[in-house]
Scaffold this motif. Structure first.
Motif, mmCIF file in Angstrom:
data_model
loop_
_atom_site.group_PDB
_atom_site.id
_atom_site.type_symbol
_atom_site.label_atom_id
_atom_site.label_comp_id
_atom_site.label_asym_id
_atom_site.label_seq_id
_atom_site.Cartn_x
_atom_site.Cartn_y
_atom_site.Cartn_z
ATOM 1 N N ILE A 82 0.835 -1.202 0.000
ATOM 2 C CA ILE A 82 0.000 0.000 0.000
ATOM 3 C C ILE A 82 0.869 1.250 0.000
ATOM 4 C CG2 ILE A 82 -1.630 1.357 1.375
ATOM 5 C CD1 ILE A 82 -2.905 -1.313 2.230
ATOM 6 N N MET A 83 1.909 1.260 0.833
ATOM 7 C CA MET A 83 2.784 2.430 0.890
ATOM 8 C C MET A 83 3.558 2.622 -0.411
ATOM 9 S SD MET A 83 1.953 4.053 3.422
ATOM 10 C CE MET A 83 3.006 5.370 2.878
ATOM 11 N N ALA A 84 3.904 1.531 -1.083
ATOM 12 C CA ALA A 84 4.561 1.654 -2.382
ATOM 13 C C ALA A 84 3.622 2.314 -3.389
ATOM 14 C CB ALA A 84 5.012 0.277 -2.883
ATOM 15 N N ASP A 85 2.340 1.979 -3.314
ATOM 16 C CA ASP A 85 1.347 2.601 -4.193
ATOM 17 C C ASP A 85 1.201 4.089 -3.873
ATOM 18 O OD1 ASP A 85 -0.703 2.546 -6.214
ATOM 19 O OD2 ASP A 85 -2.186 2.617 -4.589
ATOM 20 N N VAL A 86 1.138 4.432 -2.608
ATOM 21 C CA VAL A 86 1.027 5.837 -2.204
ATOM 22 C C VAL A 86 2.284 6.608 -2.627
ATOM 23 C CG1 VAL A 86 0.892 7.400 -0.210
ATOM 24 C CG2 VAL A 86 -0.560 5.368 -0.307
ATOM 25 N N PHE A 87 3.459 6.017 -2.423
ATOM 26 C CA PHE A 87 4.714 6.656 -2.821
ATOM 27 C C PHE A 87 4.723 6.905 -4.330
ATOM 28 C CE2 PHE A 87 9.161 6.688 -4.110
ATOM 29 C CZ PHE A 87 9.685 7.632 -3.236
ATOM 30 N N ALA A 88 4.308 5.918 -5.116
ATOM 31 C CA ALA A 88 4.265 6.068 -6.575
ATOM 32 C C ALA A 88 3.293 7.177 -6.975
ATOM 33 C CB ALA A 88 3.877 4.750 -7.232
ATOM 34 N N PHE A 89 2.165 7.263 -6.267
ATOM 35 C CA PHE A 89 1.188 8.321 -6.549
ATOM 36 C C PHE A 89 1.811 9.695 -6.329
ATOM 37 C CE2 PHE A 89 -1.872 11.367 -4.843
ATOM 38 C CZ PHE A 89 -2.771 11.433 -5.897
ATOM 39 N N TYR A 90 2.479 9.882 -5.178
ATOM 40 C CA TYR A 90 3.083 11.176 -4.886
ATOM 41 C C TYR A 90 4.262 11.471 -5.810
ATOM 42 C CZ TYR A 90 0.148 11.645 -0.760
ATOM 43 O OH TYR A 90 -0.919 11.763 0.086
ATOM 44 N N LEU A 91 4.957 10.448 -6.253
ATOM 45 C CA LEU A 91 6.043 10.644 -7.212
ATOM 46 C C LEU A 91 5.505 11.161 -8.548
ATOM 47 C CD1 LEU A 91 9.091 10.357 -7.481
ATOM 48 C CD2 LEU A 91 8.715 8.020 -8.292
ATOM 49 N N ARG A 92 4.384 10.584 -8.982
ATOM 50 C CA ARG A 92 3.740 11.079 -10.214
ATOM 51 C C ARG A 92 3.270 12.523 -10.038
ATOM 52 N NH1 ARG A 92 1.525 5.928 -9.951
ATOM 53 N NH2 ARG A 92 -0.438 6.733 -9.138
ATOM 54 N N ARG A 93 2.691 12.812 -8.878
ATOM 55 C CA ARG A 93 2.219 14.186 -8.617
ATOM 56 C C ARG A 93 3.385 15.164 -8.587
ATOM 57 N NH1 ARG A 93 -1.604 13.061 -10.669
ATOM 58 N NH2 ARG A 93 -3.461 12.263 -9.691
ATOM 59 N N TYR A 94 4.505 14.746 -8.018
ATOM 60 C CA TYR A 94 5.661 15.639 -7.964
ATOM 61 C C TYR A 94 6.164 15.942 -9.373
ATOM 62 C CZ TYR A 94 10.184 17.665 -7.154
ATOM 63 O OH TYR A 94 11.254 18.515 -7.178
ATOM 64 N N ILE A 126 -5.105 5.387 1.152
ATOM 65 C CA ILE A 126 -5.112 4.991 -0.257
ATOM 66 C C ILE A 126 -6.466 5.285 -0.895
ATOM 67 C CG2 ILE A 126 -5.779 2.559 -0.092
ATOM 68 C CD1 ILE A 126 -2.971 3.691 -2.258
ATOM 69 N N TYR A 127 -7.545 5.138 -0.140
ATOM 70 C CA TYR A 127 -8.867 5.479 -0.648
ATOM 71 C C TYR A 127 -8.943 6.968 -0.967
ATOM 72 C CZ TYR A 127 -13.889 6.210 -0.848
ATOM 73 O OH TYR A 127 -15.141 6.582 -1.249
ATOM 74 N N THR A 128 -8.418 7.796 -0.063
ATOM 75 C CA THR A 128 -8.416 9.251 -0.264
ATOM 76 C C THR A 128 -7.537 9.645 -1.438
ATOM 77 O OG1 THR A 128 -8.774 9.543 2.094
ATOM 78 C CG2 THR A 128 -7.984 11.450 0.876
ATOM 79 N N VAL A 129 -6.360 9.016 -1.528
ATOM 80 C CA VAL A 129 -5.421 9.345 -2.605
ATOM 81 C C VAL A 129 -5.999 9.005 -3.971
ATOM 82 C CG1 VAL A 129 -3.233 8.535 -3.622
ATOM 83 C CG2 VAL A 129 -3.304 9.228 -1.242
ATOM 84 N N ASN A 130 -6.737 7.929 -4.057
ATOM 85 C CA ASN A 130 -7.273 7.475 -5.351
ATOM 86 C C ASN A 130 -8.607 8.129 -5.716
ATOM 87 O OD1 ASN A 130 -5.175 5.781 -6.187
ATOM 88 N ND2 ASN A 130 -5.876 4.198 -4.788
ATOM 89 N N GLN A 131 -9.062 9.072 -4.943
ATOM 90 C CA GLN A 131 -10.313 9.781 -5.274
ATOM 91 C C GLN A 131 -10.087 10.818 -6.345
ATOM 92 O OE1 GLN A 131 -13.489 9.176 -4.259
ATOM 93 N NE2 GLN A 131 -12.585 7.350 -3.394
#
Length: 95
Positions: A19-31, A90-95
């Motif tokens: 889950i944290m790898a998914d969140v990290f990847a999300f923030y990396l894309r956002r950055y 992860i639910y919040t991040v993927n909204q």
């Protein structure tokens, strides 16, 4: 021999790391899109939690060689609470 509660602890820590790898990847894309200081902070935060999850997996494996379920069960409760928080993240991040 490793008890069932230690196995559950290790599986929960692996799920947490995923889950944290998914969140990290999300923030990396956002950055890469935003280049904001807030996103850098979120990357550091999620990277630290990812590292904590990976290290926990190893520590649980090592502890399982010595300690009984008297130690595994409280750690399992902590991991379940952590996973509930991460699932909401992860639910919040993927909204």
């Amino acid at each position: 021999m490793m008890g069932i509660f230690w196995i559950i602890d290790i599986v929960l820590a692996i799920i947490s790391a995923a889950i944290m790898a998914d969140v990290f990847a999300f923030y990396l894309r956002r950055y890469s899109e935003l280049k904001s200081r807030l996103t850098i902070g979120l990357l550091i935060f999620s990277g630290a939690l990812l590292a904590q999850s990976v290290i926990s997996t190893y520590i649980y494996y090592v502890l399982a060689q010595t300690y009984t379920s008297a130690v595994a069960i409280p750690l399992m409760i902590i991991m379940i609470l952590e996973l509930l928080g991460l699932i909401s993240l992860i639910y919040t991040v993927n909204q």
